[in-house]
Design an enzyme around this catalytic site. Structure first.
Site, PDB file in Angstrom:
ATOM      1  N   GLU A  93       0.797  -1.227   0.000  1.00 20.30           N
ATOM      2  CA  GLU A  93       0.000   0.000   0.000  1.00 20.30           C
ATOM      3  C   GLU A  93       0.836   1.286   0.000  1.00 20.30           C
ATOM      4  O   GLU A  93       0.328   2.354   0.322  1.00 20.30           O
ATOM      5  CB  GLU A  93      -0.976   0.030   1.185  1.00 20.30           C
ATOM      6  CG  GLU A  93      -1.981  -1.115   1.190  1.00 20.30           C
ATOM      7  CD  GLU A  93      -3.039  -0.969   2.267  1.00 20.30           C
ATOM      8  OE1 GLU A  93      -3.685   0.097   2.349  1.00 20.30           O
ATOM      9  OE2 GLU A  93      -3.228  -1.926   3.031  1.00 20.30           O
ATOM     10  N   HIS A 107      -2.149  -2.271  17.403  1.00 21.40           N
ATOM     11  CA  HIS A 107      -1.021  -1.401  17.083  1.00 21.40           C
ATOM     12  C   HIS A 107      -1.639  -0.018  16.982  1.00 21.40           C
ATOM     13  O   HIS A 107      -2.547   0.206  16.174  1.00 21.40           O
ATOM     14  CB  HIS A 107      -0.360  -1.809  15.768  1.00 21.40           C
ATOM     15  CG  HIS A 107       0.844  -0.977  15.422  1.00 21.40           C
ATOM     16  ND1 HIS A 107       2.135  -1.452  15.540  1.00 21.40           N
ATOM     17  CD2 HIS A 107       0.959   0.308  14.985  1.00 21.40           C
ATOM     18  CE1 HIS A 107       2.986  -0.504  15.184  1.00 21.40           C
ATOM     19  NE2 HIS A 107       2.289   0.585  14.844  1.00 21.40           N
ATOM     20  N   HIS A 143      -3.325   3.366  16.402  1.00 27.96           N
ATOM     21  CA  HIS A 143      -3.705   4.068  15.181  1.00 27.96           C
ATOM     22  C   HIS A 143      -4.858   5.018  15.487  1.00 27.96           C
ATOM     23  O   HIS A 143      -5.576   4.861  16.477  1.00 27.96           O
ATOM     24  CB  HIS A 143      -4.096   3.081  14.078  1.00 27.96           C
ATOM     25  CG  HIS A 143      -5.202   2.137  14.460  1.00 27.96           C
ATOM     26  ND1 HIS A 143      -5.019   1.060  15.302  1.00 27.96           N
ATOM     27  CD2 HIS A 143      -6.519   2.120  14.128  1.00 27.96           C
ATOM     28  CE1 HIS A 143      -6.160   0.414  15.469  1.00 27.96           C
ATOM     29  NE2 HIS A 143      -7.093   1.050  14.769  1.00 27.96           N
TER      30      HIS A 143
END
Length: 295
Positions: free
Chosen positions: A142, A232, A234
């Site tokens: 990405e 994680h 974000h």
């Protein structure tokens, strides 16, 4: 990249559907491959650039109701104006199937002791793999979608569109900022020392979205999930006009509120009772029942 032929997919069952979001989650399998696949399908918002195209000879109109000045129709436009967005998860694990299935939901009021004794051990033993996050951070996946990156290992992050956004209109704008630093699982881990990271994400995220998309700060909803879907740290950036899944009060914590809470109390989120929604069938709910903490 997995290239699929829809003719090779066999539907097993519908896992969940949401009339409000006009979405459906389907469990399927490939004819010639092992393992399960999950398709997340939702209808696309209207594009202002193609509204006039709806009213053409190629659009059929079937009358449903006529009453005085009111009439109701089912319109069937040409195929390119009636597209569906789909996310494929393959191979899908049992945890993925459970995550995207429809269940009865419960509200948990998690005390700091509950987090240490129940939730944290569960997270350490059962959290879904976040390998796909690592691939983004390492530019292995990405990288072409990155809107902004600050590479600083402590306060840096990558900002890119969420898979829920097709990038065709701003009314459902949805980006996510993934921090470079490891070890921050959720807001429970945040302390006053993390404010530089949070302010950096907030300030540079707002500036980057304004520069690229022309969306003002006052039109953004900036928040963190608890519980998050992956551990994680974000931050979510969505347009105020878009009621994104998980933007409800039971799950979303505004980033500005998080910063101010930590400025008032350095260990605010380690000491506070936090509420979150959990689905029936999740293994974590069994742990809360076992401890007598599900009321």
């Amino acid at each position: 990249m997995v290239i699929i032929n829809l003719k090779d997919l066999q539907i097993i069952k519908i896992l969940a559907e949401n009339p409000l979001n006009k979405s459906i989650n389907i469990l399927a399998k490939f004819k010639d491959r092992d393992g399960h696949a999950i398709l997340l399908i939702n209808k696309q918002p209207f594009s202002k650039d193609h509204i006039q195209d709806l009213f053409s000879e190629e659009t059929s109109a079937q009358v449903q109701l006529e009453n005085d000045i009111y009439s109701q129709y089912i319109l069937t436009p040409k195929a390119e104006l009636n597209q569906l967005k789909s996310t494929l998860i393959y191979p899908a694990t049992d945890k993925h199937i459970d995550k995207y299935s429809q269940h009865k939901i419960h509200l948990i009021n998690e005390s700091p002791e509950d987090y240490r004794n129940i939730t944290l051990p569960y997270i350490e033993d059962n959290a879904l793999s976040a390998q796909w996050v690592e691939r983004i951070l390492k530019h292995e996946s990405e990288s072409e979608n990155i809107v902004f990156e600050d590479p600083d290992p402590n306060t840096g992050f990558i900002l890119l569109p969420d898979l829920k956004w097709d990038k065709k209109q701003l009314s459902d704008l949805y980006l996510v900022a993934i921090c470079h630093r490891h070890g921050l699982r959720s807001i429970r881990d945040l302390t006053i020392s993390d404010i530089p990271l949070l302010r950096n994400i907030q300030d540079q995220g707002i500036a980057s979205i304004k520069e690229k998309y022309g969306v003002e700060q006052s039109q953004l909803r900036i928040y963190v999930h608890y519980q998050p879907s992956y551990y994680h740290f974000h931050v979510h950036f969505t347009h105020l006009n878009y009621l994104a899944p998980g933007s409800n009060v039971e799950r979303a914590h505004l980033l500005q509120d998080i910063i101010e809470n930590l400025e008032l109390y350095p260990n605010f989120y380690a000491q506070k009772t936090l509420s979150f929604v959990i689905q029936e069938g999740n293994a974590l709910i069994a742990e809360y029942r076992k401890r007598g903490r599900l009321l």
